[in-house]
Motif scaffolding. Structure first.
Motif: not given
Length: 124
Positions: A100, A111, A46, A96-98, A106, A37, A113-114
């Protein structure tokens, strides 16, 4: 490809709790990935919040949330959670969720993917 979707955000008073969730859908059902996160407020970068390995055996937290937040995952359900306790006004942000390949990836804002984010607003 991993698609991520967050949920669970909303308004809460300082000292209260929220539980965020992130559902992951992978094109390759045999793939494994670490998750985590991040959070962001308008005009700011971020910042890392928490991360967890595929197995869930290893977790890592930012100092600002250590002892208050808990990250977990249930791979059978393809879902990750962030239990947020003792919330403070400074926790207000879009979360945000991430995802990898590894934990080290991550914890980085780079990372792969978000998710789209879910808003958390903590009032004093």
């Amino acid at each position: 490809q991993v698609r991520l979707a967050e949920s669970g955000g909303g308004p809460v008073q300082a000292g209260g709790s929220l539980k965020l969730s992130c559902t992951a859908v992978s094109r390759n059902p045999m793939s494994t990935y670490a998750m985590g996160w991040f959070r962001q407020t308008p005009g700011k970068e971020r910042d890392f919040v928490a991360a967890i390995t595929w197995s869930g055996a290893t977790t890592y937290y930012a100092d600002s949330v250590k002892g208050r937040f808990n990250i977990s995952r249930d791979n059978a359900k393809n879902i990750m959670h962030l239990q947020m306790n003792s919330l403070k006004p400074e926790d207000t942000a879009d979360y945000y969720c991430v995802a990898d390949e590894a934990l080290a990836l991550v914890v980085s804002p780079e990372a792969t993917y978000w998710g789209q984010g879910t808003q958390v607003t903590v009032s004093s």
